[in-house]
Scaffold this active site. Structure first.
Site, PDB file in Angstrom:
ATOM      1  N   CYS A 116      16.387  -0.396  10.635  1.00  0.00           N
ATOM      2  CA  CYS A 116      17.373  -1.131   9.514  1.00  0.00           C
ATOM      3  C   CYS A 116      18.574  -0.431   9.383  1.00  0.00           C
ATOM      4  CB  CYS A 116      16.465  -0.752   8.358  1.00  0.00           C
ATOM      5  SG  CYS A 116      14.807  -1.840   8.441  1.00  0.00           S
ATOM      6  N   HIS A 256      20.823  -1.961   2.211  1.00  0.00           N
ATOM      7  CA  HIS A 256      19.887  -2.844   3.071  1.00  0.00           C
ATOM      8  C   HIS A 256      18.741  -3.442   2.156  1.00  0.00           C
ATOM      9  CE1 HIS A 256      16.663  -3.344   6.104  1.00  0.00           C
ATOM     10  NE2 HIS A 256      16.061  -2.279   5.514  1.00  0.00           N
ATOM     11  N   ASN A 286      13.611  -8.929   4.622  1.00  0.00           N
ATOM     12  CA  ASN A 286      14.236  -7.769   5.210  1.00  0.00           C
ATOM     13  C   ASN A 286      14.263  -8.302   6.748  1.00  0.00           C
ATOM     14  OD1 ASN A 286      14.623  -5.491   6.532  1.00  0.00           O
ATOM     15  ND2 ASN A 286      13.058  -4.238   5.784  1.00  0.00           N
TER      16      ASN A 286
HETATM   17  O1  UT7 Z   1      13.332  -1.837   6.063  1.00  0.00           O
HETATM   18  C1  UT7 Z   1      12.473  -0.873   6.672  1.00  0.00           C
HETATM   19  C2  UT7 Z   1      12.087   0.286   5.773  1.00  0.00           C
HETATM   20  N1  UT7 Z   1      10.935  -0.474   4.754  1.00  0.00           N
HETATM   21  C3  UT7 Z   1      10.758  -0.117   3.701  1.00  0.00           C
HETATM   22  O2  UT7 Z   1      11.906   0.296   3.276  1.00  0.00           O
HETATM   23  C4  UT7 Z   1       9.798  -0.722   2.922  1.00  0.00           C
HETATM   24  C5  UT7 Z   1       9.210   0.462   1.945  1.00  0.00           C
HETATM   25  N2  UT7 Z   1       8.026   0.152   1.374  1.00  0.00           N
HETATM   26  C6  UT7 Z   1       7.811  -0.848   0.461  1.00  0.00           C
HETATM   27  O3  UT7 Z   1       8.644  -1.727   0.349  1.00  0.00           O
HETATM   28  C7  UT7 Z   1       6.457  -1.030  -0.216  1.00  0.00           C
HETATM   29  O4  UT7 Z   1       5.745   0.162   0.028  1.00  0.00           O
HETATM   30  C8  UT7 Z   1       5.574  -2.237   0.021  1.00  0.00           C
HETATM   31  C9  UT7 Z   1       6.277  -3.404  -0.383  1.00  0.00           C
HETATM   32  C10 UT7 Z   1       5.201  -2.404   1.472  1.00  0.00           C
HETATM   33  C11 UT7 Z   1       4.125  -2.069  -0.713  1.00  0.00           C
HETATM   34  O5  UT7 Z   1       4.475  -1.890  -1.918  1.00  0.00           O
HETATM   35  P1  UT7 Z   1       3.703  -0.920  -2.763  1.00  0.00           P
HETATM   36  O6  UT7 Z   1       4.200  -0.728  -4.253  1.00  0.00           O
HETATM   37  O7  UT7 Z   1       4.150   0.681  -2.068  1.00  0.00           O
HETATM   38  O8  UT7 Z   1       2.307  -1.135  -2.522  1.00  0.00           O
HETATM   39  P2  UT7 Z   1       0.977  -0.247  -1.635  1.00  0.00           P
HETATM   40  O9  UT7 Z   1       0.881  -0.265  -0.311  1.00  0.00           O
HETATM   41  O10 UT7 Z   1       1.065   1.251  -2.576  1.00  0.00           O
HETATM   42  O11 UT7 Z   1      -0.197  -0.917  -2.523  1.00  0.00           O
HETATM   43  C12 UT7 Z   1      -0.522  -1.023  -3.707  1.00  0.00           C
HETATM   44  C13 UT7 Z   1      -1.651  -2.158  -3.907  1.00  0.00           C
HETATM   45  C14 UT7 Z   1      -2.801  -1.689  -3.270  1.00  0.00           C
HETATM   46  O12 UT7 Z   1      -4.289  -2.293  -3.854  1.00  0.00           O
HETATM   47  P3  UT7 Z   1      -4.924  -1.035  -4.683  1.00  0.00           P
HETATM   48  O13 UT7 Z   1      -5.373   0.054  -3.711  1.00  0.00           O
HETATM   49  O14 UT7 Z   1      -4.009  -0.401  -5.783  1.00  0.00           O
HETATM   50  O15 UT7 Z   1      -5.973  -1.961  -5.321  1.00  0.00           O
HETATM   51  C15 UT7 Z   1      -2.642  -2.767  -1.945  1.00  0.00           C
HETATM   52  O16 UT7 Z   1      -4.051  -3.031  -1.301  1.00  0.00           O
HETATM   53  O17 UT7 Z   1      -1.229  -3.468  -3.473  1.00  0.00           O
HETATM   54  C16 UT7 Z   1      -2.456  -3.901  -2.637  1.00  0.00           C
HETATM   55  N3  UT7 Z   1      -1.292  -4.501  -1.723  1.00  0.00           N
HETATM   56  C17 UT7 Z   1      -1.145  -6.025  -1.807  1.00  0.00           C
HETATM   57  N4  UT7 Z   1      -1.530  -6.959  -2.599  1.00  0.00           N
HETATM   58  C18 UT7 Z   1      -1.071  -8.095  -2.565  1.00  0.00           C
HETATM   59  C19 UT7 Z   1      -0.630  -4.162  -0.674  1.00  0.00           C
HETATM   60  N5  UT7 Z   1       0.061  -5.086  -0.064  1.00  0.00           N
HETATM   61  C20 UT7 Z   1      -0.148  -6.454  -0.849  1.00  0.00           C
HETATM   62  C21 UT7 Z   1       0.221  -7.801  -0.561  1.00  0.00           C
HETATM   63  N6  UT7 Z   1      -0.115  -8.565  -1.527  1.00  0.00           N
HETATM   64  N7  UT7 Z   1       0.985  -8.059   0.461  1.00  0.00           N
END
Ligand code: UT7
Length: 331
Positions: A116, A256, A286
């Site tokens: 990225c 980004h 992204n």
């Molecule tokens: O460009 C390269 C660099 N990449 C980045 O900068 C990405 C950085 N990371 C992120 O943008 C975020 O971490 C994500 C968008 C990938 C995920 O968001 P998050 O707020 O960190 O969610 P999480 O992985 O901590 O998950 C929170 C909850 C979980 O459920 P529980 O355990 O709280 O019940 C996940 O299972 O959201 C759930 N979850 C989803 N629900 C619906 C995770 N992905 C999804 C989804 N749809 N796609």
């Protein structure tokens, strides 16, 4: 002696026609529009369809538009650098293919792999050739066909990424515009959190590697998020400080587009208000190395000569950085 700066003198871009919406993703994985929108800011992304079309196809389209807009004969181009993690193939470089497709027969060309942050790495590198006086027309392309390495059964990655490419022209100037400063960093100990494990020399392609889904991008989202927020904000504040820029001096934050919450945190740390933050994550998601040049493409008409831009990125590697650019023209 008068210093030569590398000025951005034009922008080109290309995004594929096919739109993958949050609603369509709802039919593919356990997710929903509300979750994706509030957690990332993304509503839709573009997907490149068509047999045999790779990143070079989009890169060449972006460069062709750039050549048209800047009235440049492709034979005059000295160098093409392509930042990508989804090259058409491991070799030859995608930049070689782009140069061939656009008729840049006198250019040398190579790829840069910094995920990225790739566009920032490539822009800094390209600028050095211009600043040294050895090269007059350098094209820097950033873009990825992320759909080629995404597992559309993995909701941790498939909701985020999209396809697209942008390109800029760098030319010498003795005016006080162009690339003014750049801070680039990397930390390979972060590799475990964001990677595509197979297809390289460590795990060459095999039936087993395909079966184990190792040819897809894998991300530990929450960990990457934490590092991204801290490092992107930190490096953006650092480049402002060492160039004596206050938030009032900054016309645009060009960050980004990985997650709207990371961009907001960076803007907050810099003291920059929302109206100065370029944003198109809602329509492209992204696009990895494509996000920053595609922002410039979308916002070009709003930019004025002398505007101070801070570009910032964080991504796989880990890699991150910030660049201070003084915009060189009013469109
Ligand atoms: O460009 C390269 C660099 N990449 C980045 O900068 C990405 C950085 N990371 C992120 O943008 C975020 O971490 C994500 C968008 C990938 C995920 O968001 P998050 O707020 O960190 O969610 P999480 O992985 O901590 O998950 C929170 C909850 C979980 O459920 P529980 O355990 O709280 O019940 C996940 O299972 O959201 C759930 N979850 C989803 N629900 C619906 C995770 N992905 C999804 C989804 N749809 N796609």
């Amino acid at each position: 002696m008068t210093k030569i700066h590398a000025a951005i003198t034009g922008v080109g871009g290309y995004v594929p026609d096919y739109i993958l919406t949050n609603q369509e993703l709802e039919t593919m994985v356990e997710t929903n529009d509300e979750w994706i929108t509030t957690r990332t800011g993304i509503k839709e992304r573009r997907i490149l369809k068509g047999e045999g079309l790779g990143t070079s196809y989009m890169g060449a389209k972006a460069v062709e538009e750039l050549l048209r807009k800047t009235n440049t004969d492709p034979k005059e181009v000295d160098l093409i650098i392509v930042a990508t993690v989804t090259p058409d193939m491991p070799f030859p470089a995608t930049a070689n293919l782009v140069a061939d497709q656009v008729g840049a027969v006198n250019a040398f060309s190579y790829d840069i792999s910094a995920a990225c942050s790739g566009f920032l790495y490539a822009l800094t590198t390209g600028a050095k050739f211009v600043e040294s006086g050895t090269h007059k027309k350098v094209i820097v392309v950033g873009g990825d066909k992320m759909s080629s390495i995404i597992n559309y059964k993995d909701r941790a990655t498939c909701i985020i990424f999209g396809d697209g490419c942008g390109a800029v022209m760098l030319e010498p100037t003795t005016e006080e515009v162009g690339l003014m400063d750049s801070i680039l960093r990397s930390d390979g100990s972060g590799a475990q959190f964001l990677k595509m494990p197979a297809g390289g020399s460590r795990i060459p392609a095999s039936y087993a590697s395909v079966e184990a889904n190792l040819h897809y991008a894998q991300q530990e989202g929450a960990t990457v998020f934490k590092f991204a927020v801290t490092n992107m904000a930190e490096v953006s504040a650092e480049i402002m400080q060492r160039n004596n820029l206050t938030s009032n001096d900054v016309a645009w934050l060009v960050a980004h587009q990985a997650n709207k919450r990371i961009i907001d945190a960076t803007a907050n740390r810099m003291g920059v208000t929302d109206d100065k933050v370029m944003m198109n994550i809602e329509k492209y998601g992204n696009t990895t190395a494509g996000t920053i040049p595609l922002l410039l493409w979308d916002y070009e008409k709003k930019l004025k000569k002398g505007d101070n831009l801070i570009m910032a990125a964080f991504g796989g590697g880990f890699t991150w950085g910030a660049i201070y650019v003084k915009w060189a023209y009013t469109a």
